[in-house]
Design an enzyme around this catalytic site. Structure first.
Site, PDB file in Angstrom:
ATOM      1  CE  LYS A 119      38.834  19.541 -32.868  1.00 16.80           C
ATOM      2  NZ  LYS A 119      39.076  18.250 -33.433  1.00 16.80           N
ATOM      3  CE  LYS A 161      51.674  13.839 -40.581  1.00 14.80           C
ATOM      4  NZ  LYS A 161      50.539  12.993 -40.785  1.00 14.80           N
ATOM      5  CE  LYS A 179      42.247  20.153 -42.005  1.00 13.50           C
ATOM      6  NZ  LYS A 179      41.093  19.504 -42.570  1.00 13.50           N
TER       7      LYS A 179
END
Ligand code: TRP
Length: 334
Positions: A115, A197, A200
């Site tokens: 982050k 896979k 999003k």
């Protein structure tokens, strides 16, 4: 009286739409647990403030994530389905746990370091103590099992450390929570472009969302990577073809799968036909979930009832825990 059920708790981020990977990797797992465990499933709206300070979309997102999970089979009468921000006890426990969490270990957390890289202008303290809040969510119900994916294992390890420290310092109040999934390994849902896979953050066109309409599902499936077919009988499948078979196994009948397996092995397979079949089977699978989720999302009264019912169950368990916590810490002056 029934034997007391073991406790399961997990949090769902209210960012992003549910996709097929979330369904088979997480939600279906929750649905199967709701019969055998006492389950607390929470929308992690407070956690989302660490990365999404703009809350314009928050209500829509929370409503959507609730609707989608219910449409997938989570039953608000069987589980406590609630919003993190509705349970104020969480904030209190988070405060106490912050005194047991060290700067050094928090700064070393992989998700924190990620982050910091992703949002260098907003390295807030909430981001640093994200795993502390997550621990509060879990142990507020004295939960033992936490169904989560691999990416959350470090957070759970930290939760166990915070619990050990609390118990050592103030007495045994909490069980050590462990990552846990129902039955076999979690199914990984391959993406439609043959790479990795469904997720999003990757190629949107390679991921099937439970909110995709029928035409979009068809378009995405038809774009999946294939080739001109095997040159020799019984050859090995390239990864991107194997993936199409894997997707078929999730939604198609065994007759359909066997037919295409045979066609592949005889070199008579027509990938166009296979994808058409897969697309129709995906539509059959996704459309009812999408329609149900839409209906729930448009019923604000029902959603309010769900949130109230969930919060009530969660608060009951939270209050009992917090009594023990305050007592253990020594915050009992009269
Ligand atoms: N951090 C989790 C995620 O990113 C969400 C979450 C919040 C959670 N609180 C939790 C997961 C408690 C399990 C238990 O997906």
């Amino acid at each position: 009286m029934n034997k007391k059920k073991e406790l399961v708790m997990s949090g769902i981020r209210p960012t992003g739409f549910l996709h097929l990977g979330n369904y088979f990797g997480a939600v279906r797992n929750y649905v199967r647990m709701q019969e055998e465990y006492e389950c607390y499933f929470m929308v992690a709206d407070l956690h989302s403030l660490t990365t999404h300070p703009d809350t314009k979309e928050l209500k829509t997102n929370v409503h959507r994530v609730l609707s989608e999970n219910i449409a997938c089979g989570l039953d608000p009468d069987k589980v406590a389905l609630y919003c993190q921000s509705h349970i104020y006890e969480t904030s209190e426990l988070y405060l106490y746990l912050n005194m047991l969490a060290y700067q050094g270990e928090l700064e070393k957390t992989t998700t924190f370091k990620d982050k910091v890289r992703q949002q260098p202008d907003n390295v807030n303290a909430g981001l640093l103590t994200y795993p502390v809040l997550q621990t509060a969510d879990i142990i507020l119900h004295r939960a033992k099992y936490v169904p989560v994916g691999k990416d959350q294992e470090q957070h759970l390890e930290m939760a166990r450390n915070f619990v050990k420290r609390f118990n050592y310092r103030y007495g045994e109040v909490f069980p050590e929570p462990i990552a846990f999934n129902f039955g076999e390994e979690l199914i990984k849902v391959p993406s439609l472009d043959g790479a990795g896979k469904m997720s999003k953050s990757e190629n949107q066109y390679a991921t099937l969302y439970l909110s995709d309409d029928d035409d979009l599902i068809r378009k995405k499936v038809m774009k999946a990577k294939t080739d001109s077919g095997p040159a020799e009988k019984n050859s090995q499948k390239p990864d991107y073809i194997e993936n199409i078979f894997l997707l078929m196994k999730l939604v198609s009948t065994s007759d359909t799968i066997n037919k295409f397996e045979d066609d592949f092995n005889n070199c008579t397979i027509r990938y166009g036909d296979m994808k058409k079949q897969l697309a129709e089977d995906m539509v059959q699978f996704i459309a009812p979930i999408r329609q149900k989720a839409d209906a729930i999302r448009n019923d604000e009264k029902y959603l309010k009832e769900v949130m109230e019912k969930g919060a009530e169950k969660a608060r009951k368990s939270a209050r009992a825990t917090m009594e023990l916590v305050r007592e253990a810490i020594g915050l009992n002056y009269y």
